[in-house]
Design a protein around this motif. Structure first.
Motif, PDB file in Angstrom:
ATOM      1  N   GLY A  55      69.283   9.194  31.576  1.00  0.00           N
ATOM      2  CA  GLY A  55      69.935  10.496  31.551  1.00  0.00           C
ATOM      3  C   GLY A  55      70.054  11.117  30.180  1.00  0.00           C
ATOM      4  N   LEU A  56      69.394  10.534  29.184  1.00  0.00           N
ATOM      5  CA  LEU A  56      69.442  11.085  27.833  1.00  0.00           C
ATOM      6  C   LEU A  56      68.451  12.242  27.702  1.00  0.00           C
ATOM      7  CD1 LEU A  56      69.460   7.772  25.748  1.00  0.00           C
ATOM      8  CD2 LEU A  56      71.408   9.267  26.202  1.00  0.00           C
ATOM      9  N   ALA A  57      68.893  13.325  27.100  1.00  0.00           N
ATOM     10  CA  ALA A  57      67.971  14.404  26.757  1.00  0.00           C
ATOM     11  C   ALA A  57      67.190  13.967  25.524  1.00  0.00           C
ATOM     12  CB  ALA A  57      68.739  15.691  26.473  1.00  0.00           C
ATOM     13  N   VAL A  58      65.877  14.083  25.583  1.00  0.00           N
ATOM     14  CA  VAL A  58      65.014  13.619  24.496  1.00  0.00           C
ATOM     15  C   VAL A  58      64.337  14.810  23.831  1.00  0.00           C
ATOM     16  CG1 VAL A  58      63.002  12.210  23.891  1.00  0.00           C
ATOM     17  CG2 VAL A  58      64.591  11.424  25.673  1.00  0.00           C
ATOM     18  N   LYS A  59      64.390  14.833  22.516  1.00  0.00           N
ATOM     19  CA  LYS A  59      63.608  15.800  21.747  1.00  0.00           C
ATOM     20  C   LYS A  59      62.631  15.030  20.878  1.00  0.00           C
ATOM     21  CE  LYS A  59      65.439  18.238  18.318  1.00  0.00           C
ATOM     22  NZ  LYS A  59      64.618  17.914  17.112  1.00  0.00           N
ATOM     23  N   ILE A  60      61.386  15.445  20.890  1.00  0.00           N
ATOM     24  CA  ILE A  60      60.358  14.809  20.079  1.00  0.00           C
ATOM     25  C   ILE A  60      60.291  15.495  18.719  1.00  0.00           C
ATOM     26  CG2 ILE A  60      57.903  14.247  19.906  1.00  0.00           C
ATOM     27  CD1 ILE A  60      59.382  12.785  22.165  1.00  0.00           C
ATOM     28  N   ASN A  61      60.329  14.697  17.663  1.00  0.00           N
ATOM     29  CA  ASN A  61      60.113  15.190  16.304  1.00  0.00           C
ATOM     30  C   ASN A  61      58.723  14.766  15.855  1.00  0.00           C
ATOM     31  OD1 ASN A  61      62.663  16.271  16.105  1.00  0.00           O
ATOM     32  ND2 ASN A  61      63.501  14.626  14.849  1.00  0.00           N
ATOM     33  N   ALA A  62      57.910  15.716  15.434  1.00  0.00           N
ATOM     34  CA  ALA A  62      56.554  15.407  14.984  1.00  0.00           C
ATOM     35  C   ALA A  62      56.320  16.004  13.607  1.00  0.00           C
ATOM     36  CB  ALA A  62      55.524  15.951  15.971  1.00  0.00           C
ATOM     37  N   VAL A  63      55.894  15.174  12.668  1.00  0.00           N
ATOM     38  CA  VAL A  63      55.528  15.656  11.341  1.00  0.00           C
ATOM     39  C   VAL A  63      54.107  16.208  11.412  1.00  0.00           C
ATOM     40  CG1 VAL A  63      55.123  15.002   8.937  1.00  0.00           C
ATOM     41  CG2 VAL A  63      57.052  14.015  10.193  1.00  0.00           C
ATOM     42  N   ALA A  64      53.928  17.431  10.939  1.00  0.00           N
ATOM     43  CA  ALA A  64      52.604  18.062  10.939  1.00  0.00           C
ATOM     44  C   ALA A  64      51.797  17.525   9.762  1.00  0.00           C
ATOM     45  CB  ALA A  64      52.746  19.576  10.841  1.00  0.00           C
ATOM     46  N   LEU A  65      50.641  16.946  10.051  1.00  0.00           N
ATOM     47  CA  LEU A  65      49.833  16.270   9.041  1.00  0.00           C
ATOM     48  C   LEU A  65      48.435  16.882   8.994  1.00  0.00           C
ATOM     49  CD1 LEU A  65      50.943  12.683  10.061  1.00  0.00           C
ATOM     50  CD2 LEU A  65      51.606  13.864   7.952  1.00  0.00           C
ATOM     51  N   LYS A  66      48.083  17.380   7.835  1.00  0.00           N
ATOM     52  CA  LYS A  66      46.793  18.051   7.664  1.00  0.00           C
ATOM     53  C   LYS A  66      45.634  17.101   7.967  1.00  0.00           C
ATOM     54  CE  LYS A  66      45.620  19.241   3.464  1.00  0.00           C
ATOM     55  NZ  LYS A  66      45.622  19.987   2.188  1.00  0.00           N
ATOM     56  N   ASN A  67      44.688  17.584   8.732  1.00  0.00           N
ATOM     57  CA  ASN A  67      43.465  16.850   9.070  1.00  0.00           C
ATOM     58  C   ASN A  67      43.714  15.575   9.867  1.00  0.00           C
ATOM     59  OD1 ASN A  67      41.891  18.736   7.625  1.00  0.00           O
ATOM     60  ND2 ASN A  67      42.216  17.612   5.706  1.00  0.00           N
ATOM     61  N   LEU A  68      44.904  15.444  10.439  1.00  0.00           N
ATOM     62  CA  LEU A  68      45.175  14.252  11.233  1.00  0.00           C
ATOM     63  C   LEU A  68      45.673  14.597  12.632  1.00  0.00           C
ATOM     64  CD1 LEU A  68      45.095  11.223  11.355  1.00  0.00           C
ATOM     65  CD2 LEU A  68      47.404  11.148  10.406  1.00  0.00           C
ATOM     66  N   ASN A  69      46.802  15.327  12.710  1.00  0.00           N
ATOM     67  CA  ASN A  69      47.310  15.654  14.042  1.00  0.00           C
ATOM     68  C   ASN A  69      47.423  17.155  14.289  1.00  0.00           C
ATOM     69  OD1 ASN A  69      49.538  16.347  12.518  1.00  0.00           O
ATOM     70  ND2 ASN A  69      51.015  15.124  13.684  1.00  0.00           N
ATOM     71  N   GLU A  70      46.912  17.975  13.363  1.00  0.00           N
ATOM     72  CA  GLU A  70      47.095  19.422  13.520  1.00  0.00           C
ATOM     73  C   GLU A  70      46.402  19.954  14.767  1.00  0.00           C
ATOM     74  OE1 GLU A  70      45.006  21.885  10.475  1.00  0.00           O
ATOM     75  OE2 GLU A  70      44.560  19.950   9.547  1.00  0.00           O
ATOM     76  N   ASP A  71      45.300  19.317  15.184  1.00  0.00           N
ATOM     77  CA  ASP A  71      44.612  19.772  16.388  1.00  0.00           C
ATOM     78  C   ASP A  71      45.319  19.317  17.663  1.00  0.00           C
ATOM     79  OD1 ASP A  71      43.999  17.101  15.812  1.00  0.00           O
ATOM     80  OD2 ASP A  71      42.128  17.177  16.941  1.00  0.00           O
ATOM     81  N   GLU A  72      46.284  18.404  17.529  1.00  0.00           N
ATOM     82  CA  GLU A  72      46.994  17.866  18.688  1.00  0.00           C
ATOM     83  C   GLU A  72      48.240  18.655  19.058  1.00  0.00           C
ATOM     84  OE1 GLU A  72      47.580  13.626  19.555  1.00  0.00           O
ATOM     85  OE2 GLU A  72      46.868  13.311  17.508  1.00  0.00           O
ATOM     86  N   VAL A  73      48.666  19.562  18.199  1.00  0.00           N
ATOM     87  CA  VAL A  73      49.960  20.218  18.416  1.00  0.00           C
ATOM     88  C   VAL A  73      50.044  20.914  19.779  1.00  0.00           C
ATOM     89  CG1 VAL A  73      51.546  21.983  17.569  1.00  0.00           C
ATOM     90  CG2 VAL A  73      50.450  20.410  15.957  1.00  0.00           C
ATOM     91  N   PRO A  74      49.038  21.682  20.208  1.00  0.00           N
ATOM     92  CA  PRO A  74      49.146  22.309  21.532  1.00  0.00           C
ATOM     93  C   PRO A  74      49.302  21.289  22.661  1.00  0.00           C
ATOM     94  CG  PRO A  74      47.416  23.355  20.250  1.00  0.00           C
ATOM     95  CD  PRO A  74      47.817  22.126  19.498  1.00  0.00           C
TER      96      PRO A  74
END
Length: 350
Positions: free
Chosen positions: A173-192
């Motif tokens: 029953g916990l509300a979860v928020k995901i925190n993601a650090v934006a990393l150049k050339n690593l996960n920027e294409d994954e954000v959507p």
């Protein structure tokens, strides 16, 4: 809430600090406390710490009883939101006894929210008890859904443990928020995709810019991705509408029409959030930092241990709040590709 608070911890503070609400020199009322219960972590995210980190001797850490007393003093002085952090808070031995004890302030109404930020690896074991202690929402740090990239970022982590922990938290029953650090050339294409995944499960997502804190054995200019650029790219796929609401932290939020969810941006580099800062941080050794981006430090361990009542502690807190700066000094560019502050986020309490 099930059960009763841990009286062995609660009894550590014989009487609360008696003082007015905490207001800094710029008229900002301090109502949000972030407490690092340990500098240790079971992952080694490359933007946070070096692979061969030297952690503090365990003897240097405040005891759980001392952390309880320190948190209680801040609550008596007007803190309404308390976040436990690390390192990874859930790797601290017996940390749940601290959570149980602090939950008495929720029951009394003195504290409005008790929460924590976690990497999720230990959540499957603790999610139900966290909910039983009155924790209603948590932040989980997760920068990618790709198992290979996850191991690269964390240096050895297994994403399945984190995903299992997230599902356990949701089931509790916990509300979860995901925190993601934006990393150049690593996960920027994954954000959507990360956005669709989080919102599809009813979770929020907040994107965070890399912060220049502590030596990590790599240059942050090669990691830094401005969220102004990320937002512009997202606006080509999604309808983003600014929201006035706040959760009491530094994020600015937008609604995403296509998913029905909220997206947050924490932008210490491109658009700082200092003007409305209501936060201070305490390390696991009892050092108070009134600004994430300054080397300011006030020792609260000495007054905490000098007396069994909280008069000296309250006075030390007031002096420290009176020195809170107007804003931080974070810089990342080719000329300043070094930490703006020497301490690591894992010590400060992210």
């Amino acid at each position: 809430m099930n059960g009763s608070p841990a009286t062995s911890l609660a009894s550590a503070s014989p009487r609360a600090a008696l003082s007015s609400a905490m207001t800094d020199p710029f008229g900002r009322t301090i109502s949000y406390l972030r407490v690092s219960v340990t500098d240790r972590c079971d992952l080694r995210c490359f933007y946070c710490m070096s692979e061969d980190m030297t952690f503090l001797p365990k003897a240097d850490l405040l005891t759980l009883e001392e952390l309880d007393r320190l948190c209680s003093a801040f609550i008596a002085k007007g803190v309404k939101k308390l976040r436990l952090t690390g390192g990874e808070p859930l790797v601290r031995r017996n940390v749940m006894s601290l959570v149980r004890s602090l939950s008495r302030h929720l029951t009394s109404g003195a504290l409005g929210e008790l929460t924590l930020t976690t990497n999720g690896t230990q959540l499957a074991k603790h999610a139900r008890e966290l909910a039983d202690c009155g924790v209603r929402r948590i932040n989980v740090s997760l920068d990618t859904l790709d198992p290979k990239k996850f191991r690269e970022i964390t240096r050895w982590g297994e994403i399945d443990k984190v995903l299992e922990g997230i599902e356990a938290a949701r089931a509790a029953g916990l509300a979860v928020k995901i925190n993601a650090v934006a990393l150049k050339n690593l996960n920027e294409d994954e954000v959507p995709g990360l956005l669709r995944w989080a919102h599809g499960k009813g979770m929020g997502l907040t994107l965070i810019e890399v912060m220049p804190m502590g030596e990590i054995g790599a240059g942050r200019i090669d990691q830094y991705l401005p969220l102004s650029l990320v937002r512009a790219r997202l606006a080509q796929q999604f309808t983003l509408t600014d929201l006035a609401e706040s959760t009491g932290g530094p994020a600015r939020y937008v609604s995403v029409a296509e998913t029905g969810g909220k997206l947050g941006f924490i932008t210490p580099m491109t658009h700082n959030f200092c003007e409305s800062c209501n936060r201070v941080r305490i390390t696991c050794t009892g050092t108070l930092h009134t600004c994430l981006g300054h080397e300011d430090a006030s020792d609260l361990r000495k007054p905490l241990r000098a007396s069994s009542d909280d008069e000296l502690l309250a006075a030390a807190i007031d002096r420290a709040i009176g020195l809170k700066p107007k804003g931080h000094d974070f810089i990342i560019d080719r000329r300043h590709d070094r930490p703006s502050v020497s301490r690591h986020m894992s010590v400060t309490g992210g």
